[in-house]
Design a protein around this motif. Sequence first.
Motif: not given
Length: 464
Positions: A20, A22, A45, A48, A102-103, A138
């Motif tokens: 990812c 980030p 996020c 992870y 993030t996405c 991402s």
Amino acid sequence: MKPLTETKAFTATRNACKLCAPLGASMAYKGIQGCVPLIHGSQGCATYVRRYMISHYKEPIDIASSSFSEESTIFGGGPTLKLAMFNVGNQYKPYHIGVTTTCLSETIGDDVPQIIKEFRGEAPELAHIGLAHASTPSYCGTHVDGFHQAIVSVIKYLSSEAEPNNKLVLLPGMLSPADYRYLTEIMERMDIDVIMLPDLSESLDNPHWEDYKRIPDGGTTPEQLKSLGGAKSYMQFGDVLNKGMIANTVKRKNINTPGSVLEEMYNMPGATTGFPIGINATDRFFNLLEKMTGKAIPEKYTKERGRLVDAYTDGHKYVFDKRAVIYGEEDFVIGLTEFLTEIGIKPVLIATGGESSAFKGIVKSKLNPRHNPEIMVGADFEEIAEKCREIEKPDIMIGHSKGYYIARELNFPLLRVGFPIHDRFGSQRVLHIGYEGAHRLFENIANALIEYKQENSPVGWKYM
Ligand code: SF4
């Protein structure tokens, strides 16, 4: 009806060979002294990212989250991001906060520069804290793109014009703390006044602490960032860098590498060279360093080089013409390809999850013209596994630990390098670069091949 496993028509990514964005941005922000990464998006996020980094670096990794709720998803994440910056600013008392999107926050279109501007007006008591922002969806790139985007944001938001000075800005990219320490030592021995951006040598591999520190020691200092604009020149590692992001979205036509931003903002001259993995690439790095700084290479490194040549000569018979599968980040894989070619190993499959259109051409330029491996761009691990089953059995696989299940199924050794390594100890101290890094890689590859042969021999031989 055909069983599902025989169906080829997969459009989804299955076990991505990239991570990812980030995550890479958080890693880069961790190399800026006193900087707390703040992931603008859901808590999942951030969890992870923390889990991946803790498992690899074995360090406490604090990463803040703006903690999106359903409400933020519908009405925008401005209030949660402001609250997060306020809380982090008051509780961690950082020098800087590095916001990485993030996405989800990118998809709903949060205008983060505007949110930061409003926050400045609403929280004047936190005006001393530097705020950097990297746009890192991402679906537009990999963790390496996120890493470089974060460094671009540090230059843009946290550095300033300065008196001209004699410093060299070194942009090593996504390498291990051991690699960063190796570079630091070179700079010290050559008496080069360097600004390492970022500096992961300490912050992601700290000594034992008696008391817990919310923000680890180490990283590029605020003083270094203040003098950055006056530096004499820069050197960045990598051929692809974050340029692969362009391929993914029309919105991102003007992706800049950290080096090109230094040129644009400060009119700073510089040079770009590939990761110094192996003798040829390390020679190029040292030659460039000598040319840019006028400083001679210390004897320590000419001796290291000599020992490496000696090791290549002694170990050639164990590695020559062996068949290797390599995978990982684009620039790292390009470095490995050149190194393997140099030691006589034949890459048969070269794969990356990145999608740069430049990758194949650069890889081919590093290969022995007699070698013609499969080169996979934008690959996932299921595709890599399928290809490995099709080709003549490789002798070794070289990459991070996410490829282990392929090596296990097909029964060949896996040499773990790069990021992430979750199933071995000491991942943060794997040295890849320089003559010393090449020496260790060479011995590890030779020994993995020797061990495999010995373990699978009907004869329990003890001498070679
Ligand atoms: S949703 Fe996007 S930003 Fe969040 S963890 Fe997944 S890839 Fe990363």
